[in-house]
Scaffold this motif. Structure first.
Motif, PDB file in Angstrom:
ATOM      1  N   ALA A 109       0.845  -1.209   0.000  1.00 41.30           N
ATOM      2  CA  ALA A 109       0.000   0.000   0.000  1.00 41.30           C
ATOM      3  C   ALA A 109       0.873   1.248   0.000  1.00 41.30           C
ATOM      4  O   ALA A 109       0.553   2.237  -0.664  1.00 41.30           O
ATOM      5  N   ARG A 110       1.982   1.210   0.706  1.00 35.86           N
ATOM      6  CA  ARG A 110       2.901   2.355   0.733  1.00 35.86           C
ATOM      7  C   ARG A 110       3.456   2.624  -0.668  1.00 35.86           C
ATOM      8  O   ARG A 110       3.511   3.768  -1.109  1.00 35.86           O
ATOM      9  N   ILE A 111       3.813   1.569  -1.386  1.00 35.47           N
ATOM     10  CA  ILE A 111       4.276   1.729  -2.774  1.00 35.47           C
ATOM     11  C   ILE A 111       3.171   2.353  -3.615  1.00 35.47           C
ATOM     12  O   ILE A 111       3.410   3.278  -4.399  1.00 35.47           O
ATOM     13  N   GLN A 112       1.954   1.862  -3.465  1.00 37.28           N
ATOM     14  CA  GLN A 112       0.838   2.381  -4.241  1.00 37.28           C
ATOM     15  C   GLN A 112       0.639   3.872  -3.995  1.00 37.28           C
ATOM     16  O   GLN A 112       0.446   4.637  -4.938  1.00 37.28           O
ATOM     17  N   ILE A 113       0.672   4.284  -2.737  1.00 37.59           N
ATOM     18  CA  ILE A 113       0.468   5.695  -2.403  1.00 37.59           C
ATOM     19  C   ILE A 113       1.633   6.540  -2.905  1.00 37.59           C
ATOM     20  O   ILE A 113       1.442   7.593  -3.516  1.00 37.59           O
ATOM     21  N   GLU A 114       2.846   6.084  -2.678  1.00 35.89           N
ATOM     22  CA  GLU A 114       4.025   6.873  -3.059  1.00 35.89           C
ATOM     23  C   GLU A 114       4.172   7.002  -4.572  1.00 35.89           C
ATOM     24  O   GLU A 114       4.627   8.028  -5.068  1.00 35.89           O
ATOM     25  N   GLN A 115       3.786   5.978  -5.309  1.00 34.38           N
ATOM     26  CA  GLN A 115       3.969   5.992  -6.760  1.00 34.38           C
ATOM     27  C   GLN A 115       2.802   6.641  -7.513  1.00 34.38           C
ATOM     28  O   GLN A 115       2.957   7.025  -8.665  1.00 34.38           O
TER      29      GLN A 115
END
Length: 158
Positions: A109-115
């Motif tokens: 989820a962190r990757i999804q938000i950051e990207q």
């Protein structure tokens, strides 16, 4: 029956075989490249709920380390897509986990938000739960000036 035809993409065999990733890259670049400047496209949801295993239907066929595979592959999908310079914003729909802060989120989820240029999410809760999710996600300020958004676009009727 709700979602009776729901299938995962890429499928388990492709996901588990890194030798298939160039084929996946060609697919992503082919589709996005064909529509990268098409004003009928509002955004690219590059991978919808990538950590949703739909355990009832797919668990037995999934790679055991699916989450780790997706954590490695999703940033590549963003990279492939960005290399085409689409005019539309990119996103990947988050759907579960603690969205209170980046540090409390699951790694994917962190990757999804950051990207993501814009945040998209699924929420299957009552209106109060939906509103709480929106409030949590507002802190990430998407879109903002640090992300590649080309301003408001005019919709054309097709």
């Amino acid at each position: 029956m709700h979602n009776s035809g729901w299938v995962q993409a890429p499928g388990a065999q492709m996901l588990a075989d890194p030798a298939q990733y160039p084929r996946l890259e060609r697919y992503v670049k082919g589709v996005v490249g064909a529509f990268a400047n098409d004003n009928r496209i509002l955004a690219w949801d590059l991978w919808n709920e990538p950590d949703n295993g739909n355990d009832d239907a797919y668990k037995k066929g999934e790679p055991r380390n699916k989450n780790e595979i997706v954590i490695g592959l999703l940033p590549q999908v963003y990279e492939w897509t960005r290399s085409l310079h689409p005019t539309q914003p990119l996103t990947s729909g988050v759907w579960h986990g603690d969205w209170t802060s980046l540090s409390t989120m699951p790694p994917l989820a962190r990757i999804q938000i950051e990207q993501s240029d814009i945040i998209s999410f699924h929420n299957y809760d009552w209106p109060e739960g939906f509103e709480a999710a929106v409030v949590k996600l507002e802190q990430f300020h998407r879109p903002n000036s640090m992300h590649r958004i080309h301003g408001p676009r005019q919709r054309q009727h097709v």
